[in-house]
Motif scaffolding. Structure first.
Motif, PDB file in Angstrom:
ATOM      1  N   LEU A  43      29.390 117.208  29.723  1.00 50.76           N
ATOM      2  CA  LEU A  43      30.226 118.313  30.154  1.00 50.76           C
ATOM      3  C   LEU A  43      30.540 118.169  31.638  1.00 50.76           C
ATOM      4  O   LEU A  43      29.769 117.550  32.394  1.00 50.76           O
ATOM      5  N   PRO A  44      31.631 118.756  32.093  1.00 47.29           N
ATOM      6  CA  PRO A  44      31.977 118.639  33.519  1.00 47.29           C
ATOM      7  C   PRO A  44      31.063 119.478  34.387  1.00 47.29           C
ATOM      8  O   PRO A  44      30.431 120.429  33.928  1.00 47.29           O
ATOM      9  N   LYS A  45      31.014 119.122  35.652  1.00 47.33           N
ATOM     10  CA  LYS A  45      30.279 119.932  36.628  1.00 47.33           C
ATOM     11  C   LYS A  45      31.100 121.184  36.954  1.00 47.33           C
ATOM     12  O   LYS A  45      32.332 121.123  37.009  1.00 47.33           O
ATOM     13  N   PRO A  46      30.458 122.311  37.198  1.00 47.56           N
ATOM     14  CA  PRO A  46      31.200 123.525  37.578  1.00 47.56           C
ATOM     15  C   PRO A  46      31.987 123.301  38.873  1.00 47.56           C
ATOM     16  O   PRO A  46      31.475 122.698  39.825  1.00 47.56           O
ATOM     17  N   TYR A  47      33.207 123.788  38.898  1.00 45.42           N
ATOM     18  CA  TYR A  47      34.081 123.629  40.066  1.00 45.42           C
ATOM     19  C   TYR A  47      34.181 124.998  40.743  1.00 45.42           C
ATOM     20  O   TYR A  47      35.182 125.692  40.644  1.00 45.42           O
ATOM     21  N   HIS A  48      33.129 125.370  41.464  1.00 46.51           N
ATOM     22  CA  HIS A  48      33.036 126.717  42.018  1.00 46.51           C
ATOM     23  C   HIS A  48      34.048 126.962  43.129  1.00 46.51           C
ATOM     24  O   HIS A  48      34.443 128.114  43.373  1.00 46.51           O
ATOM     25  N   ASP A  49      34.483 125.910  43.836  1.00 44.72           N
ATOM     26  CA  ASP A  49      35.429 126.085  44.940  1.00 44.72           C
ATOM     27  C   ASP A  49      36.870 126.235  44.457  1.00 44.72           C
ATOM     28  O   ASP A  49      37.765 126.506  45.254  1.00 44.72           O
ATOM     29  N   PHE A  50      37.080 126.076  43.173  1.00 43.90           N
ATOM     30  CA  PHE A  50      38.436 126.051  42.616  1.00 43.90           C
ATOM     31  C   PHE A  50      39.078 127.439  42.679  1.00 43.90           C
ATOM     32  O   PHE A  50      38.485 128.438  42.294  1.00 43.90           O
ATOM     33  N   HIS A  51      40.348 127.481  43.156  1.00 46.02           N
ATOM     34  CA  HIS A  51      41.139 128.711  43.182  1.00 46.02           C
ATOM     35  C   HIS A  51      42.465 128.434  42.490  1.00 46.02           C
ATOM     36  O   HIS A  51      43.264 127.629  42.966  1.00 46.02           O
ATOM     37  N   GLN A 126      34.448 124.570  25.422  1.00 42.29           N
ATOM     38  CA  GLN A 126      33.208 124.203  26.111  1.00 42.29           C
ATOM     39  C   GLN A 126      33.514 123.602  27.480  1.00 42.29           C
ATOM     40  O   GLN A 126      32.826 123.890  28.466  1.00 42.29           O
ATOM     41  N   PHE A 127      34.539 122.772  27.544  1.00 46.93           N
ATOM     42  CA  PHE A 127      34.931 122.165  28.820  1.00 46.93           C
ATOM     43  C   PHE A 127      35.365 123.231  29.815  1.00 46.93           C
ATOM     44  O   PHE A 127      34.907 123.262  30.967  1.00 46.93           O
ATOM     45  N   LEU A 128      36.284 124.125  29.404  1.00 46.74           N
ATOM     46  CA  LEU A 128      36.820 125.127  30.319  1.00 46.74           C
ATOM     47  C   LEU A 128      35.719 126.042  30.843  1.00 46.74           C
ATOM     48  O   LEU A 128      35.691 126.379  32.034  1.00 46.74           O
ATOM     49  N   CYS A 129      34.814 126.463  29.964  1.00 41.80           N
ATOM     50  CA  CYS A 129      33.740 127.368  30.384  1.00 41.80           C
ATOM     51  C   CYS A 129      32.765 126.678  31.330  1.00 41.80           C
ATOM     52  O   CYS A 129      32.193 127.333  32.221  1.00 41.80           O
ATOM     53  N   ALA A 130      32.561 125.383  31.149  1.00 41.65           N
ATOM     54  CA  ALA A 130      31.665 124.640  32.037  1.00 41.65           C
ATOM     55  C   ALA A 130      32.334 124.319  33.371  1.00 41.65           C
ATOM     56  O   ALA A 130      31.703 124.421  34.430  1.00 41.65           O
ATOM     57  N   ARG A 131      33.603 123.962  33.344  1.00 39.43           N
ATOM     58  CA  ARG A 131      34.304 123.529  34.548  1.00 39.43           C
ATOM     59  C   ARG A 131      34.758 124.703  35.411  1.00 39.43           C
ATOM     60  O   ARG A 131      34.690 124.654  36.639  1.00 39.43           O
ATOM     61  N   TYR A 132      35.263 125.747  34.781  1.00 35.58           N
ATOM     62  CA  TYR A 132      35.815 126.897  35.495  1.00 35.58           C
ATOM     63  C   TYR A 132      35.096 128.178  35.052  1.00 35.58           C
ATOM     64  O   TYR A 132      35.705 129.088  34.468  1.00 35.58           O
ATOM     65  N   PRO A 133      33.789 128.298  35.329  1.00 39.36           N
ATOM     66  CA  PRO A 133      33.013 129.425  34.797  1.00 39.36           C
ATOM     67  C   PRO A 133      33.443 130.775  35.360  1.00 39.36           C
ATOM     68  O   PRO A 133      33.156 131.816  34.755  1.00 39.36           O
ATOM     69  N   HIS A 134      34.124 130.788  36.502  1.00 41.74           N
ATOM     70  CA  HIS A 134      34.589 132.056  37.064  1.00 41.74           C
ATOM     71  C   HIS A 134      35.896 132.511  36.432  1.00 41.74           C
ATOM     72  O   HIS A 134      36.368 133.610  36.726  1.00 41.74           O
ATOM     73  N   TYR A 135      36.474 131.678  35.563  1.00 47.69           N
ATOM     74  CA  TYR A 135      37.722 132.047  34.895  1.00 47.69           C
ATOM     75  C   TYR A 135      37.607 132.132  33.370  1.00 47.69           C
ATOM     76  O   TYR A 135      38.377 132.859  32.735  1.00 47.69           O
TER      77      TYR A 135
END
Length: 387
Positions: A43-51, A126-135
């Motif tokens: 799974l991808p790493k979370p991208y917390h800095d992503f806006h 699963q990818f979206l929830c792991a990569r962009y957990p704030h969205y």
């Protein structure tokens, strides 16, 4: 072997998919199994800095010289299977309108594709929830998808899998399934909103070589190797590649007969450089671990040609391809309608780069070491999007 046109819910439990899973095993796994373990792709790493409001696509520049027709494959980066950017909301609205207007020309799923569609949907979520957990998030029962960008909740038990994807992901997907009688791969389900010159309705049900019939040199140079590649493709080695062209404005959906085709038939006097765009279709090819289907997904990304001005070596390389590329391939790319504006600009950009010392005066155009990028691309990308 599970027949290509039969649902896995309608056959005996001892039937198997091409990957060797029996139907009873697939049912026992239930919803949302650990696809990272099943596929071998983490799974991808979370991208917390992503806006999402600021995000720009990575600046793909998949230009090559010497230029000849190959797939030009690279290993997929697990963090970048699906990439969101600041056009998300507008693209989702545009795609919704396309589905309302064109229906089955945009989205279809033939009988027997239900397992592959469900599997793909679950892997994407699963990818979206792991990569962009704030969205993106699934509820505790994993039956509702929460989308904080669109402020929607999608009931996964009531919404067909491809429609779940369509309502949340601005990406095109084509599901290719193995015909158990011939071993060849057939286009059985998909969402296509971003194709030029074709749509789901014109390709659904076709074999791989039939889909690629218009591609120059495909039959002579690529058909055998592509059939073999699909047959042997493992689940843990997804690949990516870029296809590119030059367009007036930003045409997303252009089926046969679309009004935008008129732009491609002539060189418009007075065409402004600002209207000329690089279109990159950034594509991924991967095998699903349970159904054995091969999924081709891609997204159309548009960049103003004016962006090349400060990208070292890019103007000279593109100019070389436009001037000296093989005629049948360049005709297929159909960049001619922009060349009367783009070529002089590329020449000027290149000379400016030489004068500034960004490019050596005697540099001979070739595929860049950073391909599909250019020197300094990360600094420019982070600076422009602000994170």
């Amino acid at each position: 072997m599970l027949p290509i046109d039969r649902s896995y819910l309608e056959v005996a439990n001892d039937f198997c998919t091409p990957c060797g899973f029996s139907i009873v095993e697939i049912k026992a796994l239930g919803d949302f199994p650990d696809y990272a373990a099943l596929s071998g792709v983490p799974l991808p790493k979370p991208y917390h800095d992503f806006h999402i409001e600021k995000a720009l696509p990575r600046p793909y520049r998949p230009f090559r010289w010497a230029y000849h027709q190959t797939m030009s494959l690279t290993k997929m980066e697990p963090d970048w299977w699906l990439e969101l950017e600041n056009t998300y909301t507008d693209r989702m609205r545009e795609r919704s309108q396309l589905l309302a207007e064109h229906g089955s020309a945009v989205l279809q799923a033939l009988p027997g594709s239900d397992l592959a569609c469900k599997e793909l949907m679950e892997m994407v979520l699963q990818f979206l929830c792991a990569r962009y957990p704030h969205y993106f998030a699934l509820d505790a029962t994993r039956s509702v998808l929460h989308n904080a960008i669109l402020k929607t909740n999608t009931d996964l038990r009531k919404t067909p899998p491809l429609h779940v994807l369509f309502q949340n992901v601005p990406e095109d997907f084509a599901i290719m399934m193995r015909d158990e009688k011939t071993g060849k791969y057939v286009f059985r389900a998909g969402i296509i909103c971003s194709a030029l010159g074709w749509n789901v309705g014109t390709k659904i049900g076709l074999h791989l070589h039939e889909i690629h019939a218009p591609v120059p040199d495909y039959k002579e140079k690529m058909q055998f190797s592509m059939d073999r590649y699909f047959a042997k493709k493992p689940t843990d080695k997804p690949i990516q590649r870029g296809s590119w062209g030059l367009e007036v404005d930003q045409p997303l959906f252009m089926p046969p007969g679309a009004s935008h085709e008129s732009y491609r038939s002539r060189q418009m006097p007075g065409l402004e450089l600002e209207r000329c765009h690089l279109r990159v279709d950034w594509q991924t090819l991967r095998r699903l671990p349970l159904s054995g289907a091969v999924v081709f997904n891609f997204k159309a990304l548009f960049t103003p040609v004016t962006e090349f001005r400060d990208e070292p070596y890019v103007p000279a390389l593109v100019l070389k391809v436009l001037n000296e590329g093989k005629k049948n391939i360049m005709d297929y790319k159909n960049a001619w309608h922009t060349e009367h504006v783009v070529k002089p600009a590329l020449e000027a950009f290149h000379m400016e780069q030489v004068e500034k010392g960004l490019v050596e005066g005697d540099w001979e155009p070739r595929t860049l070491d950073e391909s599909p990028w250019f020197p300094g691309w990360e600094e420019k990308w982070h600076r422009q999007q602000g994170f």
